[in-house]
Design an enzyme around this catalytic site. Structure first.
Site, PDB file in Angstrom:
ATOM      1  N   LYS A 277      -5.590   1.771 -10.472  1.00 33.42           N
ATOM      2  CA  LYS A 277      -6.082   1.541  -9.669  1.00 33.42           C
ATOM      3  C   LYS A 277      -7.516   1.181 -11.191  1.00 33.42           C
ATOM      4  O   LYS A 277      -7.844   1.523 -11.665  1.00 33.42           O
ATOM      5  CB  LYS A 277      -6.619   2.486  -9.051  1.00 33.42           C
ATOM      6  CG  LYS A 277      -6.104   2.658  -7.708  1.00 33.42           C
ATOM      7  CD  LYS A 277      -6.869   4.193  -6.727  1.00 33.42           C
ATOM      8  CE  LYS A 277      -6.058   4.151  -5.803  1.00 33.42           C
ATOM      9  NZ  LYS A 277      -5.684   2.954  -4.735  1.00 33.42           N
ATOM     10  N   ARG A 351       3.625   6.104   1.591  1.00 38.41           N
ATOM     11  CA  ARG A 351       3.884   5.674   2.474  1.00 38.41           C
ATOM     12  C   ARG A 351       5.599   6.581   1.662  1.00 38.41           C
ATOM     13  O   ARG A 351       6.305   6.932   2.472  1.00 38.41           O
ATOM     14  CB  ARG A 351       4.812   4.616   3.288  1.00 38.41           C
ATOM     15  CG  ARG A 351       4.413   3.442   1.566  1.00 38.41           C
ATOM     16  CD  ARG A 351       4.359   2.055   1.875  1.00 38.41           C
ATOM     17  NE  ARG A 351       3.331   2.375   1.509  1.00 38.41           N
ATOM     18  CZ  ARG A 351       2.710   0.509   1.502  1.00 38.41           C
ATOM     19  NH1 ARG A 351       2.975   0.080   1.703  1.00 38.41           N
ATOM     20  NH2 ARG A 351       0.884   0.769   1.770  1.00 38.41           N
TER      21      ARG A 351
HETATM   22  N1  BES Z   1      -4.877   6.506  -1.040  1.00 35.45           N
HETATM   23  C1  BES Z   1      -4.402   4.854  -1.392  1.00 35.45           C
HETATM   24  C2  BES Z   1      -5.512   3.695   0.255  1.00 35.45           C
HETATM   25  C3  BES Z   1      -7.044   4.400   0.092  1.00 35.45           C
HETATM   26  C4  BES Z   1      -7.829   3.379  -0.520  1.00 35.45           C
HETATM   27  C5  BES Z   1      -7.906   5.654   0.775  1.00 35.45           C
HETATM   28  C6  BES Z   1      -9.210   3.492  -0.071  1.00 35.45           C
HETATM   29  C7  BES Z   1      -9.273   5.596   0.180  1.00 35.45           C
HETATM   30  C8  BES Z   1     -10.310   4.612   0.839  1.00 35.45           C
HETATM   31  C9  BES Z   1      -3.974   4.020  -1.245  1.00 35.45           C
HETATM   32  O1  BES Z   1      -2.400   4.972  -1.543  1.00 35.45           O
HETATM   33  C10 BES Z   1      -3.372   3.340  -1.775  1.00 35.45           C
HETATM   34  O2  BES Z   1      -3.338   2.549  -3.218  1.00 35.45           O
HETATM   35  N2  BES Z   1      -3.242   1.780  -0.704  1.00 35.45           N
HETATM   36  C11 BES Z   1      -3.123   0.723  -1.417  1.00 35.45           C
HETATM   37  C12 BES Z   1      -1.681   0.154  -1.017  1.00 35.45           C
HETATM   38  C13 BES Z   1      -1.404  -1.119  -1.249  1.00 35.45           C
HETATM   39  C14 BES Z   1      -1.308  -1.216  -3.492  1.00 35.45           C
HETATM   40  C15 BES Z   1      -0.260  -1.796  -0.771  1.00 35.45           C
HETATM   41  C16 BES Z   1      -3.994  -0.171  -0.973  1.00 35.45           C
HETATM   42  O3  BES Z   1      -4.324  -0.154  -0.076  1.00 35.45           O
HETATM   43  O4  BES Z   1      -4.537  -0.832  -1.604  1.00 35.45           O
HETATM   44 MN    MN Z   2      -2.228   4.541  -3.154  1.00 38.58          MN
END
Ligand code: BES
Ligand code: MN
Ligand code: ZN
Length: 499
Positions: A277, A351
């Site tokens: 991230k 997931r």
């Molecule tokens: N934990 C995150 C989702 C999230 C983002 C929760 C902001 C709370 C606040 C999740 O693991 C994630 O990183 N999801 C990605 C998925 C993508 C890579 C398909 C996302 O939402 O960007």
């Molecule tokens: Mn994630």
């Protein structure tokens, strides 16, 4: 934590000292008990100049009124009396808690002309006081008294709620306190930083539920490996902190009844892994275990109020970190179900954790239904903002019951679609599926992925990325972590699944 108010219920009596709160209907009318408070006339006289009409959550006060020993008399507007539902009473409690200032002794006069204020309402109001009073300040070595000045810890405030039937109020409150403690536990877990709360430490917190009669099992890596949980373990492998699967069981129902089940995503920190991230906002990912926290808080609530239901709670606990062992984009893992997954983005890790947790849950317990909670996608926040959680389900009855429970508790959910058109977006050339789809519909794609691991079990997925943390503060929550899901699911169980 900020010291928690102590709550007592008493039959109506005229308070002689401290701060007193009375309720006013939307015509400014006070009840008899309120009127009996000596300076009520003075207070009422202030209504016009304060432009106070009894509007919901409006406030007017007189300070240290001459001729009495009260410190303060406050009128709180209750608005339209016929509109006062459970949540409104909870909010009134929150409004009162927000207006305590430095009071140490408080009386609330719970009468209102034209309103039926019973034990249930009194309990809701008291619960609202507790929810609003929560603050995560354990790491402030000098406590913030709420006025921005650092000072010594506040003394716990003693609140006495005067009501016609204190026995009924106490009884209702004892159930309510169980739920509130569950919410506060969930908030604590979500607020806790990831250096303090990793998978192992989280599991230790779960173990504490045994004191309430919950059966807890903690699976460690070796056992999960034996079960074939390659999807969950793949996420954990870049962290030195280990993975855990916690299984909680509360058997308050009939022995032969199959259980209902709740499953939570417990990523104690989500760096994104090798698909790392960006720095900005990454600190929020200490809350990526909000689903697991809600399940833990719910199990606390159900056990503490001795719910008459058989309930299983399962949470997958991992840290999604990145070191030389971390999984790479393109890796293919085999889940407990036997299905293979091509991990195209290591940041779509929730997931993967849930795939094995859901499969394990349905396989071992054959529950009546499974509801999983997860801070799963940023896309959910794009779709719904921070006021509703995304709801996905293969079962209309379950979805409708969740929606109703959401309305009642104001932990609201909004149903989103599932369908084969979306499902095929995660088919993979190299494995049975991939863990990401295309550019659009990210929250739905994540839900489709989960659905591949639930077989025919009635199931619902709640994407709480927007509601579990950082949601706008409210009458009943001022903390970053909301504890979203505990009140919602307690209500679901209470209204539909207890004998
Ligand atoms: N934990 C995150 C989702 C999230 C983002 C929760 C902001 C709370 C606040 C999740 O693991 C994630 O990183 N999801 C990605 C998925 C993508 C890579 C398909 C996302 O939402 O960007
Ligand atoms: Mn994630
Ligand atoms: Zn995540």
């Amino acid at each position: 934590m900020t010291s928690r108010p102590s709550i007592a219920f008493a039959r109506f009596a005229v308070p002689k000292k401290g701060s007193v709160f009375v309720l006013a209907a939307n015509d400014g009318g006070l009840g008899d008990a309120a009127k009996a408070c000596d300076p009520a006339k003075t207070l009422e006289r202030a209504f016009p100049v304060a432009d106070f009409s009894g509007k919901f959550a409006g406030l007017v006060e007189v300070l240290a009124p001459e001729g009495t020993s009260l410190d303060r008399l406050v009128a709180v507007g209750a608005g339209k009396v016929s509109a006062l539902d459970d949540y409104a009473w909870l909010k009134l409690g929150g409004t009162i808690a927000a207006s305590l200032r430095k009071a140490t002794e408080v009386a609330v006069m719970l009468d209102l002309p034209g309103a039926d204020v019973g034990g249930r309402q009194a309990a809701q109001l008291a619960a609202g006081i507790l929810l609003r009073s929560y603050a995560f300040d354990k790491y402030k070595t000098k406590k913030d008294n709420g006025d921005g000045n650092k000072a010594e810890p506040k003394k716990p405030v003693k609140v006495t709620i005067h009501t016609a039937d204190p026995t009924a109020a106490k009884k209702a409150f004892s159930d309510e306190v169980a739920v509130i403690d569950g919410v506060l536990l969930a908030r604590d877990l979500v607020n806790e930083p990831a250096n303090i709360l990793g998978p192992v430490e989280f599991a230790a917190r779960v173990n504490e539920l045994e004191a309430l009669g919950v059966t807890v099992e903690i699976l460690v890596e070796k056992e999960m490996k034996k079960l074939g949980m390659g999807a969950l373990l793949g996420v954990a492998q870049g962290s030195p902190r280990g993975a855990r699967l916690a299984v909680m069981r509360w058997n308050g129902g009939k022995a032969k009844d199959s259980p209902i089940a709740f499953v939570g995503k417990g990523v104690t920190f989500d760096t994104g892994g090798n698909s790392i991230k960006t720095a900005s906002g990454m600190e929020d990912m200490k809350g990526d275990m909000g689903g697991a926290a809600a399940v833990t808080g719910l199990m606390h609530a159900l056990a503490a109020r001795k719910a008459k239901a058989n309930v299983v709670g399962i949470i997958g606990l991992v840290e999604n970190a990145v070191d030389g062992h971390a999984q790479r984009p393109g890796d293919i893992v085999t889940s407990m179900s036997g299905q293979t997954i091509e991990v195209l983005n290591t940041d779509a890790e929730g997931r993967l954790v849930l795939a094995d947790a859901l499969w394990y849950c349905s396989d071992r317990f054959q529950p009546k239904f499974m509801v999983n909670l997860a801070t799963l996608t940023g896309a959910t926040m794009v779709a719904l903002g921070q006021h509703y959680a995304g709801l996905f389900s293969n079962n209309d009855e379950l979805a409708n019951r969740l929606t109703s429970a959401g309305q009642a508790t104001q932990e609201r959910v909004w149903r989103m679609p599932l369908g084969t058109e979306y499902d095929k977006l995660i088919d993979s050339k190299n494995a049975d599926m991939k863990n990401i789809g295309g550019r659009y519909g990210g929250a739905i794609i994540a839900a489709q992925f989960l659905q591949r691991f639930v077989r025919d079990t009635p199931w619902a997925h709640l994407d709480i990325a927007g509601t579990a943390m950082g949601a706008p503060s409210s009458e009943i929550n001022q903390s970053w972590a909301s504890g979203f899901g505990v009140r919602l699911l307690d209500r679901l169980v209470r209204d539909n699944y207890e004998e």
